[in-house]
Design a protein around this motif. Structure first.
Motif, PDB file in Angstrom:
ATOM      1  N   ASP A   8     -20.145  85.683 -50.788  1.00  0.00           N
ATOM      2  CA  ASP A   8     -20.550  84.434 -51.435  1.00  0.00           C
ATOM      3  C   ASP A   8     -19.958  84.093 -52.856  1.00  0.00           C
ATOM      4  OD1 ASP A   8     -21.932  81.922 -51.408  1.00  0.00           O
ATOM      5  OD2 ASP A   8     -23.618  82.978 -52.384  1.00  0.00           O
ATOM      6  N   ASP A  68     -17.581  81.054 -53.730  1.00  0.00           N
ATOM      7  CA  ASP A  68     -18.025  80.172 -54.759  1.00  0.00           C
ATOM      8  C   ASP A  68     -16.760  80.380 -55.859  1.00  0.00           C
ATOM      9  OD1 ASP A  68     -19.907  78.660 -56.669  1.00  0.00           O
ATOM     10  OD2 ASP A  68     -20.070  80.649 -57.714  1.00  0.00           O
ATOM     11  N   VAL A 111     -38.923  86.179 -58.587  1.00  0.00           N
ATOM     12  CA  VAL A 111     -37.865  85.488 -59.246  1.00  0.00           C
ATOM     13  C   VAL A 111     -36.781  85.383 -58.303  1.00  0.00           C
ATOM     14  CG1 VAL A 111     -36.303  85.561 -61.329  1.00  0.00           C
ATOM     15  CG2 VAL A 111     -38.700  86.474 -61.252  1.00  0.00           C
ATOM     16  N   GLU A 112     -36.076  84.159 -57.892  1.00  0.00           N
ATOM     17  CA  GLU A 112     -35.434  84.096 -56.995  1.00  0.00           C
ATOM     18  C   GLU A 112     -33.927  84.170 -57.523  1.00  0.00           C
ATOM     19  OE1 GLU A 112     -34.781  80.430 -54.792  1.00  0.00           O
ATOM     20  OE2 GLU A 112     -36.648  80.815 -53.713  1.00  0.00           O
ATOM     21  N   ASP A 113     -33.419  83.846 -58.646  1.00  0.00           N
ATOM     22  CA  ASP A 113     -32.102  83.983 -59.014  1.00  0.00           C
ATOM     23  C   ASP A 113     -31.952  85.614 -59.350  1.00  0.00           C
ATOM     24  OD1 ASP A 113     -29.708  82.086 -61.108  1.00  0.00           O
ATOM     25  OD2 ASP A 113     -29.985  84.366 -61.200  1.00  0.00           O
ATOM     26  N   ALA A 114     -30.828  86.196 -58.785  1.00  0.00           N
ATOM     27  CA  ALA A 114     -30.681  87.629 -58.998  1.00  0.00           C
ATOM     28  C   ALA A 114     -30.679  87.917 -60.389  1.00  0.00           C
ATOM     29  CB  ALA A 114     -29.675  87.984 -57.875  1.00  0.00           C
ATOM     30  N   LEU A 115     -29.721  87.159 -61.206  1.00  0.00           N
ATOM     31  CA  LEU A 115     -29.312  87.725 -62.396  1.00  0.00           C
ATOM     32  C   LEU A 115     -30.461  87.520 -63.598  1.00  0.00           C
ATOM     33  CD1 LEU A 115     -25.749  86.212 -63.029  1.00  0.00           C
ATOM     34  CD2 LEU A 115     -26.395  88.403 -62.248  1.00  0.00           C
ATOM     35  N   GLU A 116     -31.348  86.517 -63.148  1.00  0.00           N
ATOM     36  CA  GLU A 116     -32.710  86.335 -63.915  1.00  0.00           C
ATOM     37  C   GLU A 116     -33.470  87.525 -63.890  1.00  0.00           C
ATOM     38  OE1 GLU A 116     -33.602  84.287 -66.320  1.00  0.00           O
ATOM     39  OE2 GLU A 116     -31.652  83.637 -66.170  1.00  0.00           O
ATOM     40  N   ARG A 117     -33.619  87.807 -62.573  1.00  0.00           N
ATOM     41  CA  ARG A 117     -34.343  89.118 -62.139  1.00  0.00           C
ATOM     42  C   ARG A 117     -33.912  90.246 -62.821  1.00  0.00           C
ATOM     43  NH1 ARG A 117     -34.412  88.292 -56.410  1.00  0.00           N
ATOM     44  NH2 ARG A 117     -32.776  89.551 -56.207  1.00  0.00           N
ATOM     45  N   ASP A 118     -32.840  90.430 -62.825  1.00  0.00           N
ATOM     46  CA  ASP A 118     -32.163  91.624 -63.479  1.00  0.00           C
ATOM     47  C   ASP A 118     -32.243  91.729 -65.077  1.00  0.00           C
ATOM     48  OD1 ASP A 118     -31.050  92.296 -60.968  1.00  0.00           O
ATOM     49  OD2 ASP A 118     -29.106  91.799 -61.479  1.00  0.00           O
ATOM     50  N   LYS A 119     -32.334  90.492 -65.776  1.00  0.00           N
ATOM     51  CA  LYS A 119     -32.532  90.412 -67.015  1.00  0.00           C
ATOM     52  C   LYS A 119     -33.867  90.766 -67.187  1.00  0.00           C
ATOM     53  CE  LYS A 119     -29.199  86.965 -68.410  1.00  0.00           C
ATOM     54  NZ  LYS A 119     -28.953  85.482 -68.970  1.00  0.00           N
ATOM     55  N   SER A 125     -23.220  89.223 -49.923  1.00  0.00           N
ATOM     56  CA  SER A 125     -23.508  88.508 -51.269  1.00  0.00           C
ATOM     57  C   SER A 125     -22.019  88.514 -52.062  1.00  0.00           C
ATOM     58  CB  SER A 125     -24.281  89.226 -52.007  1.00  0.00           C
ATOM     59  OG  SER A 125     -24.337  90.731 -51.950  1.00  0.00           O
TER      60      SER A 125
END
Ligand SMILES: *Cc1c(COP(=O)(O)O)cnc(C)c1O
Length: 765
Positions: free
Chosen positions: A284, A288, A221-229, A281
């Motif tokens: 970034d 952003d 899962v690329e998106d870090a926040l999705e991964r954490d969820k 990170s």
């Protein structure tokens, strides 16, 4: 826990008589709140030796110390003597952990530990009592402090474990003993201390050696926040939460706060200050943030970056990555500071941004690049060692010819004057609200925090407290008017707060529980007659006790009220009635708790007028700043408002001065213009001859209307006055009280009106 139990758990030799009950563990003397029930571990760290603070803490009331070398001058205290104080702290945490058989979630990994911990908390806490590491307490010292927070109410615990070197995890494992493991993934952080990624992974995995189940982030899962969820969802499923509830709670997760400060700087710059950590990170994220911030067109985006320390990635690779970020996030001016960045400047050869490099912060600050920074959005991001706070401080500086001169020695004189009315054991709360009544809270606080008997500083709003903390003020701070939107500032900066209503109390408990706070000291305000803020001492106490006892986030540290008329004898009877009401409420409240709740009621005037009502503490305000609140006379003068003459005009009698021709003249006059106006806090009521300032010690009346930034004064009778000469607006020879009478106000308003653009200049006499 009792001291004899602790001694046997950690294998310490007890030196000293008696036993104490220990509720709080302290490793950083600045965080002291409850001396009577605190045990201090004198740790050796990179930054210093905790044994140096033992005597100071003893004087502040601490009686239990864990030490590796004894002191002789701690009469009545207990010292637990051990070989190694850190080992003892960890041993105590291990034993404490072993007395709980509840699910304990242990989290480790290179990134996202805190986010996963906070989100798991958000998902689990509606159903059960969760104990978790505060903020990111995940180190050799942070973990034992986190584990100590386990108590009889805990139903599940979530602890973070962070390591930076081989050999660190096994001690964390013994303290956490997780029953559910969560691994957030492996990244480059701290790689310089490990030979290979496998070695680092193996070290981290030690946390889970006795753990029956481990959840690992899905790298696909690329998106870090999705991964954490996803990780959080799997843990919740394991704990038996239904799929509907999981999905519902996932959809309502709140973002975990980032630490970016945005400030107005000089020369129309906006500063974004992110000196908290420096890795790719977080760079970034900050870029952003800058990129997305709405702003005027044509403002350039500037990044000031230091060497990135301890990344473990080879320099050329690391800074090539930085250069790509600079390019893709639209940075127009790039300043690199540090030897490494200098040597890697070729990485930036192709970026559009204008790039410059400096070996250190000081060289940059003396460069034309620094001097010419204007009309820009400036992101300042650097590792601590580079002292980028010097840059932000300089960029925030304001310049103005009008100054408020503040005599810090006089503040101490005034403090001592009020101390003469007090018993040596009575603590003083120094009011530094409203920027220390205009004198400048930071410097005044620095002066006061080391003075004898000063127990607390008090500010009006949370931001004032945060400012003090960021400037190194370590004394306990009370926020008198917490706003509902500022609770996180209270938690982050270790501020205590006044609580005056059930609505505020409930909101604060809710927020504190969310933030994983336990034992935050609060100060209960009773309304005894002011009818401004406060609980009703006659009616509210039983419900208040009940509410406070049903939670562990907050602890009542003091109870207080405020006299409406301690400055005047005319209200003595009512003051006595207020005092009676206060004692009534305070007595009931005290009966609900086993620890002593401190009491206070007197302000400056009260200290002088009713020293017999000083109780445990007093709150000193106006008097500190040199004005006797009983008779408005000057004590030791603290603040002097000064400016200089800009220009002198000889004006014939038939002309007028200023707006609307209000400045009529009775003779040919010499008129001086001075750079201060109502925007600086000079009251417009002073204009048209109503008040005067002093030039060469002689009266110079204000002529005509006071303008926004400038006003005119009559110096016809002061022939020696020249352009550039000094003008005194208030100070020792012309007191704020005298001006207050003219303007129909009180000296408090004259002092606090001096606006923030007037530069404060401090001295010690
Ligand atoms: C400001 C304040 C004080 C200090 O009053 P002074 O008259 O300046 O000494 C004391 N208590 C409370 C609650 C205050 O807000």
């Amino acid at each position: 826990m009792r001291t004899d139990t602790i001694a046997s758990l950690v294998g310490a030799q007890i030196v000293g008589e008696g036993t104490y009950d220990v509720e709080w563990i302290l490793t950083d003397s600045r965080s002291l709140c409850f001396p009577e029930t605190t045990m201090f571990f004198a740790l050796h760290t990179e930054r210093g030796d905790g044994h140096r603070y033992v005597r100071d803490l003893y004087e502040r009331g601490v009686r239990v110390f864990v030490v590796s070398s004894l002191r002789k001058d701690l009469h009545g205290a207990i010292q637990l003597l051990v070989q190694d104080t850190l080992c003892a702290l960890q041993r105590l945490a291990e034993r404490h952990r072993e007395s709980f058989s509840i699910p304990v979630i242990g989290i480790t990994g290179s990134n996202g530990k805190t986010v996963v911990k906070e989100w798991l908390y958000q998902m689990l806490s509606p159903d059960m009592t969760v104990t978790r590491s505060p903020r990111s307490y995940n180190s050799q010292i942070g973990v034992p402090l986190s584990v100590w927070a386990l108590n009889e109410k805990s139903e599940v615990a979530i602890f973070e474990a962070g390591i930076s070197m081989p050999g660190e995890m096994s001690s964390l494992q013994r303290m956490i003993q997780p029953t559910i493991g969560v691994f957030t993934g492996l990244g480059p952080a701290h790689q310089e201390n490990f030979q290979t990624m496998e070695q680092k992974r193996a070290e981290k995995m030690l946390l889970f050696m006795d753990c029956p189940i481990v959840f690992e982030a899905d790298e696909a899962v690329e998106d870090a926040l999705e991964r954490d969820k996803e990780l959080c969802a799997r843990v919740c499923r394991h704990l038996g939460m239904s799929e509907n509830v999981i999905q519902e709670r996932l959809s309502r997760l709140e973002p975990v706060a980032m630490r970016l400060e945005v400030k107005q700087g000089r020369h129309s710059c906006t500063l974004i200050n992110d000196t908290y950590n420096s890795d790719l990170s977080s760079l970034d994220i900050a870029l952003d943030f800058m990129n997305r911030r709405p702003d005027r067109k044509g403002r350039s985006r500037v990044l000031i970056l230091s060497d990135i320390l301890q990344s473990g990635t080879p320099s050329s690779e690391l800074y090539a990555h930085v250069a790509r970020l600079v390019e893709s996030r639209g940075v127009e001016v790039f300043v690199g500071i540090g030897e490494e960045l200098m040597s890697q400047s070729q990485c930036f050869a192709k970026v559009q941004a204008r790039c410059s490099f400096y070996p250190d912060t000081d060289t940059f600050m003396h460069s034309p690049d620094f001097a010419s920074l204007r009309d820009s959005m400036v992101l300042v991001k650097g590792a601590r060692a580079f002292h980028f706070d010097d840059i932000t401080e300089a960029l925030e500086q304001k310049v103005h010819e009008t100054i408020l001169e503040v005599n810090l020695g006089a503040v101490v004189d005034n403090l001592n004057y009020y101390r003469s009315f007090l018993n040596p054991t009575t603590r003083i709360i120094c009011m530094v609200k409203a920027d220390a009544y205009g004198a400048g809270a930071v410097e005044v606080a620095k002066t006061l925090q080391s003075q004898p008997q000063v127990g607390y500083l008090a500010v009006a709003v949370a931001d004032e407290g945060a400012l003090l903390r960021s400037q190194g003020i370590t004394k306990n701070i009370i926020v008198m008017n917490p706003e509902m939107s500022s609770f996180n500032t209270l938690f982050e900066y270790n501020l205590e707060t006044e609580v005056y209503s059930f609505r505020l109390l409930d909101a604060l408990i809710h927020a504190a529980e969310r933030a994983g706070i336990t034992g935050m000291p609060i100060h209960i305000k009773l309304d005894t007659g002011m009818h401004r803020l406060g609980f009703d001492p006659m009616k509210d106490m039983p419900a208040l006790i009940e509410r406070l006892k049903s939670q562990t986030a907050l602890v009542p540290r003091s109870v207080f009220s405020h006299f409406v008329g301690s400055d005047s004898d005319g209200f003595d009877e009512f003051s006595a009635e207020q005092y009676r009401r206060f004692l009534h409420g305070a007595d009931i409240l005290q009966k609900g708790f086993s620890h002593h709740i401190l009491r206070h009621m007197c302000n400056s005037a009260g200290i002088e007028h009713f020293p017999e009502r000083q109780m445990d503490m007093v709150r000193l305000g106006l008097g500190l700043y040199g004005i006797n609140a009983r008779n408005n006379e000057l004590l030791s003068n603290v603040s002097t408002l000064k400016t200089t003459i800009l220009q002198i005009h000889d004006v014939p009698q038939d002309e007028t001065v200023g707006y609307s021709r209000r400045g009529k003249l009775s003779r040919d006059s010499r008129i001086a213009s001075i750079p201060i106006g109502y925007a600086d806090g000079l009251d417009r009521l002073f204009g048209n001859g109503n008040a005067y300032c002093l030039v060469h010690g002689k009266k110079a009346p204000y002529v005509g209307n006071i303008c926004m930034d400038v006003c005119m004064i009559d110096i016809t009778d002061i022939p020696e006055a020249q352009e550039g000469d000094q003008v005194l607006l208030f100070g020792n020879e012309l007191s704020p009280s005298a001006l207050a009478d003219i303007a129909g106000t009180i000296p408090y308003e004259i002092l606090t009106s001096v606006s923030s653009r007037v530069k404060r200049v401090y001295y010690h006499e």
